[in-house]
Design a protein around this motif. Structure first.
Motif, PDB file in Angstrom:
ATOM      1  N   ARG A  54       0.824  -1.201   0.000  1.00 20.17           N
ATOM      2  CA  ARG A  54       0.000   0.000   0.000  1.00 20.17           C
ATOM      3  C   ARG A  54       0.861   1.255   0.000  1.00 20.17           C
ATOM      4  O   ARG A  54       0.616   2.203  -0.726  1.00 20.17           O
ATOM      5  CB  ARG A  54      -0.927  -0.010   1.221  1.00 20.17           C
ATOM      6  N   TYR A  87       2.078  -9.286  24.129  1.00 18.89           N
ATOM      7  CA  TYR A  87       2.384  -7.950  24.624  1.00 18.89           C
ATOM      8  C   TYR A  87       1.243  -7.465  25.518  1.00 18.89           C
ATOM      9  O   TYR A  87       0.104  -7.921  25.376  1.00 18.89           O
ATOM     10  CB  TYR A  87       2.561  -6.989  23.445  1.00 18.89           C
ATOM     11  N   ASN A 139       5.221  -1.989  30.429  1.00 18.51           N
ATOM     12  CA  ASN A 139       5.934  -1.426  29.285  1.00 18.51           C
ATOM     13  C   ASN A 139       5.336  -1.963  27.986  1.00 18.51           C
ATOM     14  O   ASN A 139       5.355  -3.160  27.741  1.00 18.51           O
ATOM     15  CB  ASN A 139       7.408  -1.801  29.392  1.00 18.51           C
ATOM     16  N   PRO A 140       4.807  -1.082  27.135  1.00 20.07           N
ATOM     17  CA  PRO A 140       4.080  -1.547  25.953  1.00 20.07           C
ATOM     18  C   PRO A 140       4.961  -2.239  24.914  1.00 20.07           C
ATOM     19  O   PRO A 140       4.449  -2.954  24.061  1.00 20.07           O
ATOM     20  CB  PRO A 140       3.480  -0.263  25.372  1.00 20.07           C
ATOM     21  N   LEU A 141       6.267  -2.015  24.958  1.00 18.84           N
ATOM     22  CA  LEU A 141       7.125  -2.552  23.898  1.00 18.84           C
ATOM     23  C   LEU A 141       7.755  -3.888  24.253  1.00 18.84           C
ATOM     24  O   LEU A 141       8.435  -4.481  23.432  1.00 18.84           O
ATOM     25  CB  LEU A 141       8.229  -1.548  23.558  1.00 18.84           C
ATOM     26  N   LEU A 142       7.568  -4.342  25.480  1.00 12.93           N
ATOM     27  CA  LEU A 142       8.180  -5.608  25.880  1.00 12.93           C
ATOM     28  C   LEU A 142       7.085  -6.627  26.148  1.00 12.93           C
ATOM     29  O   LEU A 142       6.027  -6.290  26.673  1.00 12.93           O
ATOM     30  CB  LEU A 142       9.015  -5.410  27.148  1.00 12.93           C
ATOM     31  N   TRP A 191      -9.584  -0.660   1.315  1.00 11.40           N
ATOM     32  CA  TRP A 191      -9.819  -0.463  -0.104  1.00 11.40           C
ATOM     33  C   TRP A 191     -10.846  -1.427  -0.649  1.00 11.40           C
ATOM     34  O   TRP A 191     -11.594  -1.131  -1.546  1.00 11.40           O
ATOM     35  CB  TRP A 191      -8.509  -0.610  -0.889  1.00 11.40           C
ATOM     36  N   ASN A 214      16.865  -0.106  27.925  1.00  9.75           N
ATOM     37  CA  ASN A 214      15.916  -1.084  27.378  1.00  9.75           C
ATOM     38  C   ASN A 214      14.468  -0.634  27.598  1.00  9.75           C
ATOM     39  O   ASN A 214      13.643  -0.717  26.702  1.00  9.75           O
ATOM     40  CB  ASN A 214      16.158  -2.440  28.042  1.00  9.75           C
ATOM     41  N   HIS A 215      14.166  -0.159  28.794  1.00  9.31           N
ATOM     42  CA  HIS A 215      12.773   0.191  29.081  1.00  9.31           C
ATOM     43  C   HIS A 215      12.415   1.589  28.588  1.00  9.31           C
ATOM     44  O   HIS A 215      11.449   1.765  27.874  1.00  9.31           O
ATOM     45  CB  HIS A 215      12.496   0.084  30.585  1.00  9.31           C
ATOM     46  N   ARG A 261       2.588  -3.572  14.748  1.00 11.61           N
ATOM     47  CA  ARG A 261       2.850  -4.853  14.091  1.00 11.61           C
ATOM     48  C   ARG A 261       1.629  -5.763  14.180  1.00 11.61           C
ATOM     49  O   ARG A 261       1.146  -6.273  13.193  1.00 11.61           O
ATOM     50  CB  ARG A 261       4.056  -5.498  14.763  1.00 11.61           C
ATOM     51  N   LEU A 262       1.128  -5.905  15.423  1.00 10.98           N
ATOM     52  CA  LEU A 262       0.042  -6.873  15.619  1.00 10.98           C
ATOM     53  C   LEU A 262      -1.261  -6.380  15.029  1.00 10.98           C
ATOM     54  O   LEU A 262      -2.051  -7.158  14.531  1.00 10.98           O
ATOM     55  CB  LEU A 262      -0.109  -7.169  17.111  1.00 10.98           C
ATOM     56  N   HIS A 286      -0.717  -4.995  25.539  1.00  8.66           N
ATOM     57  CA  HIS A 286      -1.962  -4.477  24.968  1.00  8.66           C
ATOM     58  C   HIS A 286      -2.874  -5.588  24.476  1.00  8.66           C
ATOM     59  O   HIS A 286      -4.018  -5.331  24.136  1.00  8.66           O
ATOM     60  CB  HIS A 286      -1.661  -3.498  23.838  1.00  8.66           C
ATOM     61  N   GLN A 287      -2.376  -6.814  24.445  1.00  8.07           N
ATOM     62  CA  GLN A 287      -3.225  -7.919  24.000  1.00  8.07           C
ATOM     63  C   GLN A 287      -4.070  -8.496  25.136  1.00  8.07           C
ATOM     64  O   GLN A 287      -4.845  -9.416  24.920  1.00  8.07           O
ATOM     65  CB  GLN A 287      -2.358  -9.010  23.359  1.00  8.07           C
ATOM     66  N   ILE A 336       9.716  -1.758  15.909  1.00  6.23           N
ATOM     67  CA  ILE A 336       9.801  -1.195  17.251  1.00  6.23           C
ATOM     68  C   ILE A 336       8.516  -1.428  18.042  1.00  6.23           C
ATOM     69  O   ILE A 336       8.544  -1.856  19.183  1.00  6.23           O
ATOM     70  CB  ILE A 336      10.073   0.320  17.167  1.00  6.23           C
ATOM     71  N   ASP A 337       7.385  -1.153  17.422  1.00  2.00           N
ATOM     72  CA  ASP A 337       6.148  -1.124  18.203  1.00  2.00           C
ATOM     73  C   ASP A 337       5.255  -2.325  17.913  1.00  2.00           C
ATOM     74  O   ASP A 337       4.686  -2.434  16.828  1.00  2.00           O
ATOM     75  CB  ASP A 337       5.389   0.171  17.910  1.00  2.00           C
ATOM     76  N   PRO A 338       5.122  -3.216  18.885  1.00  2.00           N
ATOM     77  CA  PRO A 338       4.280  -4.395  18.664  1.00  2.00           C
ATOM     78  C   PRO A 338       2.830  -4.043  18.386  1.00  2.00           C
ATOM     79  O   PRO A 338       2.128  -4.796  17.734  1.00  2.00           O
ATOM     80  CB  PRO A 338       4.414  -5.171  19.974  1.00  2.00           C
ATOM     81  N   ARG A 339       2.398  -2.859  18.882  1.00  2.00           N
ATOM     82  CA  ARG A 339       0.994  -2.500  18.670  1.00  2.00           C
ATOM     83  C   ARG A 339       0.719  -2.276  17.191  1.00  2.00           C
ATOM     84  O   ARG A 339      -0.294  -2.706  16.658  1.00  2.00           O
ATOM     85  CB  ARG A 339       0.638  -1.244  19.477  1.00  2.00           C
ATOM     86  N   ARG A 386      13.810   2.787  24.503  1.00  2.00           N
ATOM     87  CA  ARG A 386      13.050   2.153  23.437  1.00  2.00           C
ATOM     88  C   ARG A 386      11.702   2.821  23.204  1.00  2.00           C
ATOM     89  O   ARG A 386      11.215   2.909  22.084  1.00  2.00           O
ATOM     90  CB  ARG A 386      12.780   0.707  23.833  1.00  2.00           C
ATOM     91  N   ASN A 387      11.115   3.291  24.290  1.00  4.63           N
ATOM     92  CA  ASN A 387       9.810   3.934  24.158  1.00  4.63           C
ATOM     93  C   ASN A 387       9.880   5.340  23.567  1.00  4.63           C
ATOM     94  O   ASN A 387       8.860   5.925  23.262  1.00  4.63           O
ATOM     95  CB  ASN A 387       9.111   3.986  25.521  1.00  4.63           C
TER      96      ASN A 387
END
Lengths: 325, 580
Positions: free
Chosen positions: A7, B150, B103-106, B332, A236-237, A319-320, B152-153, A314-317, A240-241
């Motif tokens: 896209r 993660y 932590n949202p990224l781990l 789309w 790490n904590h 990605r998922l 948020h899930q 970087i961001d699983p949110r 990364r954010n």
């Protein structure tokens, strides 16, 4: 991921088409191409023949399609000024600019990120304040003044570093690199530093501001309360954010560095694309200018695509959410 | 020996105006396996005590005097690095909001394994096994599959279990839980409290449970310390303190807690020490008085209520209401998808009635209010106000009379008042907009009078909202709604952001105003006890659907729907203290 990339590629295509249209307009409508190509003594009939041969009598849409077709097959035409193929001219200049941009980015990240983290953690400390004030001075002075100052100090007074050109280069195929010789590396240092100072300050301040916000969050407080060691806590904590906004801005800036290194290149007589662009403006070398325009647009598009893809890692949110779709 | 011993703790925060004492000479003890509640209103110093024990006081706060001993070891003698090794290892913490404390990224596994390995010498694989066991122990049944997810899930309740597992994973002796269930729905709250109870009993962990919710305190704590303005008011066995309080403040606090079991006409004996209300409040506008405001409001009512049908037609009729939220951009190749926030809602509301709406988060309570007031457009169905069709918000003309007749009071008084306007400007705005007064002097008189009606000094009109406490701001918000001379008030969680004693005052005020002016009120709350005190009838919503409509008294005696029964069962109540 794949749908996301495809896209984005489709969107990029539209951006490139729009930019090509501008480049085409530049090429076709800024002055009469034929008049700029030929000398004064060329007869009207000869001019007409050239016009016919170049297809300038065809309808505008046909010409545009042909222009796009040529761009897509990397046939960029000939420079008015040097009569060389534009693609050749660009290819000899591109490595110099890319290498310069890369090194200045490296300098700004390697110094800017640690400095940003440090100033966020040691708020109000003596060293942190010194860093903030010095970089503020750095960002307030125009690039060319910094460049001239560096030339004066390291080139003229101390005589440590060369002040112009790329120095010795080694050719790897068509790519001439200055990374493999000492002279090349030395020549790189001053222009890269000049170009990187602004980016460095920006990176540092951005990282600092983002870090300060993140350090106030509950998850950092919770990690502190769990006794996570400080190094992991900060890098790490917390760090990364901060990456998402930091990468977004750095990506945009990187495009800017490469595209607009004109001032630095001219101060250091660096044989890159910026200098080429400057020369083509001086001689109204329209084919070079329009190709330059298209290439720079492509660079921005590619960098933005890479930045978007980095979000993924970087961001699983992000990605998922895209996997779920 | 007590697990934790706090002796004479005084915490100070230096400010421009001298030192602010956050806690003053606080002493308390926590035994292993005991749950010790810290209760008090905002500013009582509860959280400061927790932070002081963790050694994480917000700078520039410092400990002025006193000592904190953990199993006989003086924590205040430790330097920062030594203290950091105590954190997590011996004392851990649970935060209020599970949405923000991970932590949202781990992944959950990353966070657990890192914490476990920080404090004990185990391999990553062993740590992982331990982590899975812990998650199972805290009630995550499919821990093995979900550990690599993660944060948020997970749902809110599940996240809080993960937070608890994180706090537990290093086997601390003491856990400080700061409002651990405040952000959760009652059913989840019940489960989390039960989990904390089990952990204290089985593992012998000492808990400090910080909360403003007396119901929670009564449900699970063994000991309780009541705090006020940084001082210990009363301390001892929970049942003893709550049922036979010796101090006046505790008594007043208990009286202000809304009860599930009975409806009080008014809350009595409530704490009143709003410092701004005291003091020089003799400043007055000529001729302004509460009487003037109340007469003015009453006269407005009669004029709008002249229709003879008013008593028989419902003031509000909701028929087959449906609200759909479009989610994101349409793809789309796919059509727009939507989330049904409300579907198939039918009810009537009569003039002068107080109708409650209860439900857990996401049940559509606020959406219902917003579609009536015109902030959200319904996707289907019909609203009628006094028999007339009520157009959806986007088509409701700015001068439509209903815009004045329906007024709303919002949850958070800190964000619902414009900080750049004076209180006078805020309250005068509806009067000017709806052209309800003759001239400037009259407006001023009305503003001052209505302030007095909501029990604020007239002087308040000269100030800005930030100069008032939450309860006072909510009074100002009430005054602003009243001054439009509405027939119909929508109160969306009007007291959720307030302390119990302030809540009791605001509820009293709303009751008085409702009686005096015969207002119809749509009262939204997640708190069943508040609903019981305030409403004549109630609706129960769940996932956007109507579960039950019932007379309030009957609902609390014999709820019909299974969901309502569950809701009632899970709401913490003080009644079991009597029964025990």
């Amino acid at each position: 991921m794949l749908t996301f990339i495809s896209r984005r590629l489709l969107q990029s295509l539209f951006v490139m088409l729009a930019v090509s249209l501008i480049a085409f307009a530049l090429f076709r409508f800024v002055g009469d191409p034929v008049a700029q190509m030929v000398g004064q003594e060329t007869s009207i009939e000869d001019q007409e023949r050239i016009r016919e041969r170049l297809g300038l009598n065809d309808s505008i849409p046909t010409q545009f399609v042909r222009f796009i077709g040529k761009l897509a097959s990397a046939d960029f035409g000939y420079s008015y000024r040097t009569r060389q193929p534009v693609s050749e001219m660009i290819l000899t200049r591109l490595p110099a600019t890319l290498e310069l941009g890369f090194v200045s980015l490296l300098i700004s990240l390697l110094i800017g990120i640690p400095a940003g983290i440090y100033t966020a953690i040691k708020r109000g400390g003596a060293l942190a304040n010194t860093l903030l004030v010095t970089t503020l001075v750095g960002i307030s002075i125009p690039t060319f003044v910094i460049g001239i100052f560096l030339i004066y100090l390291f080139g003229v007074k101390l005589g440590w570093l060369p002040t112009f050109g790329r120095g010795d280069t080694i050719a790897l195929g068509w790519w001439k690199t200055s990374f493999l010789t000492l002279d090349g590396l030395k020549s790189m240092l001053l222009p890269a530093l000049t170009l990187g100072v602004y980016q460095l300050t920006l990176t540092m301040r951005l990282v600092r501001a983002e870090m300060q916000d993140v350090l106030k969050t509950d998850y950092i407080k919770f990690a502190t309360a769990r006794g996570i060691n400080y190094r992991s806590l900060y890098f790490n904590h917390a760090f990364r954010n901060t990456l998402i906004p930091v990468i977004t801005i750095i990506g945009l800036q990187l495009g800017g560095i490469i595209a607009f290194s004109i001032v630095t290149e001219s101060v250091f007589q660096w044989p890159g694309m910026g200098l080429l662009f400057l020369d083509s403006i001086r001689y109204v070398d329209i084919p070079v200018m329009s190709v330059y325009l298209v290439l720079i647009a492509m660079m921005f598009v590619i960098i933005n695509l890479i930045v978007d893809m980095l979000y993924f890692f970087i961001d699983p949110r992000v990605r998922l959410a895209s996997e779920a779709n | 020996m007590a697990l934790l011993e706090i002796i004479g703790l005084t915490v100070k925060f230096p400010t421009r105006f001298g030192n602010f004492t956050a806690t003053n000479n606080v002493s308390l003890e926590v035994q292993a396996g005991e749950i010790h509640g810290l209760v008090g209103e905002s500013g009582a110093g509860k959280t400061t005590i927790g932070a002081a024990v963790m050694g994480l006081l917000q700078s520039p706060g410092y400990i002025g005097s006193g000592s904190i001993n953990l199993a006989g070891e003086n924590l205040l003698a430790l330097d920062n690095n030594q203290y950091h090794r105590v954190r997590g290892n011996r004392i851990s913490m649970i935060f209020q909001d599970p949405q923000t404390s991970l932590n949202p990224l781990l992944t959950v596994a990353d966070q657990l394994i890192e914490t476990i390995r920080q404090h004990s010498d185990v391999t990553a694989d062993d740590a992982r096994t331990q982590a899975i066991q812990l998650l199972e122990e805290t009630g995550l049944s499919d821990a093995k599959q979900r550990i690599d997810d993660y944060p948020h899930q997970f749902s809110g309740g599940m996240r809080q279990r993960v937070v608890i597992a994180l706090a537990l994973c290093t086997q601390p002796e003491l856990i400080i839980a700061d409002e651990p269930t405040t952000a959760l729905d009652v059913s989840v709250q019940k489960q989390i409290l039960a989990l904390i109870r089990t952990l204290a009993k089985d593992r012998g962990v000492g808990f400090i449970l910080i909360t403003h919710d007396i119901g929670v305190i009564s449900e699970i704590t063994d000991q309780v310390t009541v705090l006020r303005s940084g001082r210990v008011i009363e301390s001892g066995d929970t049942r003893q303190v709550l049922m036979q309080p010796t101090d006046n403040y505790t008594r007043a606090l208990m009286a202000a807690v809304p009860r599930l079991e009975q409806r009080l006409h008014r809350f009595n004996n409530i704490v009143t020490d709003d410092s701004i209300i005291d003091g020089d409040d003799h400043w007055q506008v000529d001729g302004a008085s509460a009487k003037l405001a109340s007469d003015w409001l009453l006269s407005g009512h009669q004029s709008s209520d002249t229709g003879t049908t008013a008593s028989t037609t419902p003031v509000l009729a909701v028929k087959d209401l449906e609200v759909t939220f479009q989610s994101g951009q349409p793809g789309w190749f796919q059509s727009r998808s939507g989330v049904k926030a409300l579907s198939n809602i039918n009810f009537d509301m009569h003039a002068g009635e107080v109708l409650g709406i209860v439900g857990e988060s996401g049940s559509g309570k606020s959406t219902l209010a917003k579609s009536i007031v015109g902030l959200v457009d319904p996707s289907a169905g019909e609203l009628r106000f006094r028999g007339q069709p009520l157009p959806p918000g986007s088509k409701r003309h700015r001068k439509h009379p209903v815009r004045r007749e329906i007024q709303m009071i919002f949850q958070d008084p800190y964000s619902s008042l414009n900080n750049r306007l004076t209180v006078e400007q805020i309250i005068a705005e509806p009067i000017r907009f709806y052209k309800l007064a003759r001239n400037r002097a009259h407006i001023r008189q009305l503003v001052a009078s209505v302030l007095e009606l909501v029990e604020m000094p007239q002087r308040a009109m000269l100030k800005y909202p930030h100069q008032f406490s939450g309860g006072q701001r909510q009074r100002i918000a009430v005054a602003r709604a009243l001054v439009a001379r509405p027939d119909f008030l929508i109160c969306d969680e009007p007291t959720s952001a307030l302390d119990v004693s302030i809540q009791a005052q605001i509820l009293n005020l709303l009751k008085d105003l409702q009686e005096a002016f015969g207002l119809s009120i749509l009262f939204i709350s997640h708190n069943l006890a508040v609903i019981r005190q305030m409403t004549d009838r109630l609706l129960v919503l769940k996932n956007g659907k109507l579960v039950e409509i019932s007379n309030t008294d009957r609902f609390f005696r014999e709820p019909a729907a299974p969901y309502s029964q569950q809701l009632l069962r899970e709401t913490p109540s003080l009644s079991h203290l009597n029964a025990r």
